[in-house]
Design an enzyme around this catalytic site. Sequence first.
Site, PDB file in Angstrom:
ATOM      1  N   GLY A   1       0.838  -1.204   0.000  1.00  0.00           N
ATOM      2  CA  GLY A   1       0.000   0.000   0.000  1.00  0.00           C
ATOM      3  C   GLY A   1       0.869   1.248   0.000  1.00  0.00           C
TER       4      GLY A   1
ATOM      5  N   ARG B   1       1.187  -5.513  -4.951  1.00  0.00           N
ATOM      6  CA  ARG B   1       1.349  -6.472  -3.845  1.00  0.00           C
ATOM      7  C   ARG B   1       1.879  -7.799  -4.395  1.00  0.00           C
ATOM      8  NH1 ARG B   1      -0.678  -4.095   0.703  1.00  0.00           N
ATOM      9  NH2 ARG B   1      -2.426  -2.655   0.506  1.00  0.00           N
TER      10      ARG B   1
ATOM     11  N   ASP C   1       5.572  -4.848   6.038  1.00  0.00           N
ATOM     12  CA  ASP C   1       6.143  -6.147   6.390  1.00  0.00           C
ATOM     13  C   ASP C   1       6.252  -7.074   5.183  1.00  0.00           C
ATOM     14  OD1 ASP C   1       3.403  -6.340   6.193  1.00  0.00           O
ATOM     15  OD2 ASP C   1       3.172  -7.726   7.872  1.00  0.00           O
TER      16      ASP C   1
ATOM     17  N   THR D   1       4.410   2.404   5.984  1.00  0.00           N
ATOM     18  CA  THR D   1       3.002   1.996   5.936  1.00  0.00           C
ATOM     19  C   THR D   1       2.196   2.927   6.825  1.00  0.00           C
ATOM     20  OG1 THR D   1       1.382   0.359   6.712  1.00  0.00           O
ATOM     21  CG2 THR D   1       3.588   0.135   7.611  1.00  0.00           C
TER      22      THR D   1
ATOM     23  N   ASP E   1      -0.153   2.121   8.450  1.00  0.00           N
ATOM     24  CA  ASP E   1      -0.584   1.351   9.627  1.00  0.00           C
ATOM     25  C   ASP E   1       0.374   1.519  10.812  1.00  0.00           C
ATOM     26  OD1 ASP E   1      -2.445   0.451   7.823  1.00  0.00           O
ATOM     27  OD2 ASP E   1      -1.494  -1.494   7.510  1.00  0.00           O
TER      28      ASP E   1
ATOM     29  N   ASP F   1       2.650  -0.364  11.872  1.00  0.00           N
ATOM     30  CA  ASP F   1       2.591  -1.596  12.673  1.00  0.00           C
ATOM     31  C   ASP F   1       3.859  -2.438  12.596  1.00  0.00           C
ATOM     32  OD1 ASP F   1       2.332  -2.285  10.018  1.00  0.00           O
ATOM     33  OD2 ASP F   1       0.618  -3.616  10.295  1.00  0.00           O
TER      34      ASP F   1
ATOM     35  N   ARG G   1      -5.243  -2.154   9.397  1.00  0.00           N
ATOM     36  CA  ARG G   1      -5.179  -3.623   9.402  1.00  0.00           C
ATOM     37  C   ARG G   1      -5.333  -4.187  10.817  1.00  0.00           C
ATOM     38  NH1 ARG G   1      -4.103  -6.289   4.676  1.00  0.00           N
ATOM     39  NH2 ARG G   1      -2.521  -4.951   3.808  1.00  0.00           N
TER      40      ARG G   1
END
Length: 341
Positions: free
Chosen positions: A10, A71, A101, A125, A127, A129, A171
């Site tokens: 993304g 992706r 990741d 990202t 996210d 994360d 996510r």
Amino acid sequence: MRIGILTGGGDSPAVNAAIRAVVKKSEKDGIEVLGFLNGWAGLIEGKTMPLGDDNVSGILPKGGTILGTSRTNPFKLDKVDEVKKNIAAFGIDALITIGGDATNGVMRRLNELDEPVRGVGIPQTIDNDIPGSDYSIGFDSAVAIATDACDKLHSTAESHHRVMILEVMGRDAGHIAVEAGVAGGADIILIPEKQFELDWVCDRVNERQSRGKNFSIIVVAEGARPVGHDQVVRTEKVDQFGHVLLGGSGEYLMAEVEKCTGVESRVTILGHIQRGGTPTSHDRLMATRFGVAAVELIKAQKWGRLVALKGDKVTSVPLAEGLDGTKEVSEELYETAMLFY
Ligand code: F6P
């Protein structure tokens, strides 16, 4: 020396700022840079873009990625040989991967082969994360967009006396939800790390109503779910890394909250708006620092590492360690958020 660079997964604001930093730093150090298009697909197909000062001039404030993304997973497609062939064919000495990741995980696996592909990763990202780094490029811009959405929803919620639900991305982590929720003054914040009781959400809305606060703002992460309920997915299909497409937690909540409180409710799914547009100054700065650090790692021949922020210091960790698991919202931040509802 020639570096190959790709952006995968993304996209997010400030990816271009990182590409620019890599190219400008490399040029200063007499290193050539070749871009591969559309993530790992570019290395499989041999699709490239020369990168010099001219190509990166003016891209600092631009959203998206000038290299394109996808992706694509060369391991899943059994295309690792093509990747290796193209690395040799284009004379690449080392790779820089910019992504989350999944994208950096491919770099890690390539680096662990018997004949390793040399390279380093940059965490990027919305996210935020990635466990090995306190920061991932794009997060600050996404939080700013979601906070702005909270501010905007407040005025219409108040006028219509409604429950307004804002579904945000992230996510399996609730970083965007909790940071935008706190900054945007949300009344309830629901994140994947903490399964919630629907009754508790309804009680909270009812309690506000009884105090004359006849509107409420709920920020819900796409991965959040009530106790005993699965995460809501848009489709059973998974991407080449096994990720399901989350989304729908907001719709679900809107129906349930309206049912149990009788208060008219609406949902806003912020979606890819969070990934687009102009990066914040913080993201531009972090992307620039990370890009420079990645080139430094390559010059020092420190392969298989992930550029990382630890506290306020840019450093690096082994890719295997840096990508292991999901970074969750801290208890301290969650408790702070809870104080306000
Ligand atoms: O990982 C970034 C992210 O934006 C997640 O927050 C979200 O779940 C996912 O990507 C959406 O993916 P896509 O762009 O494929 O719809």
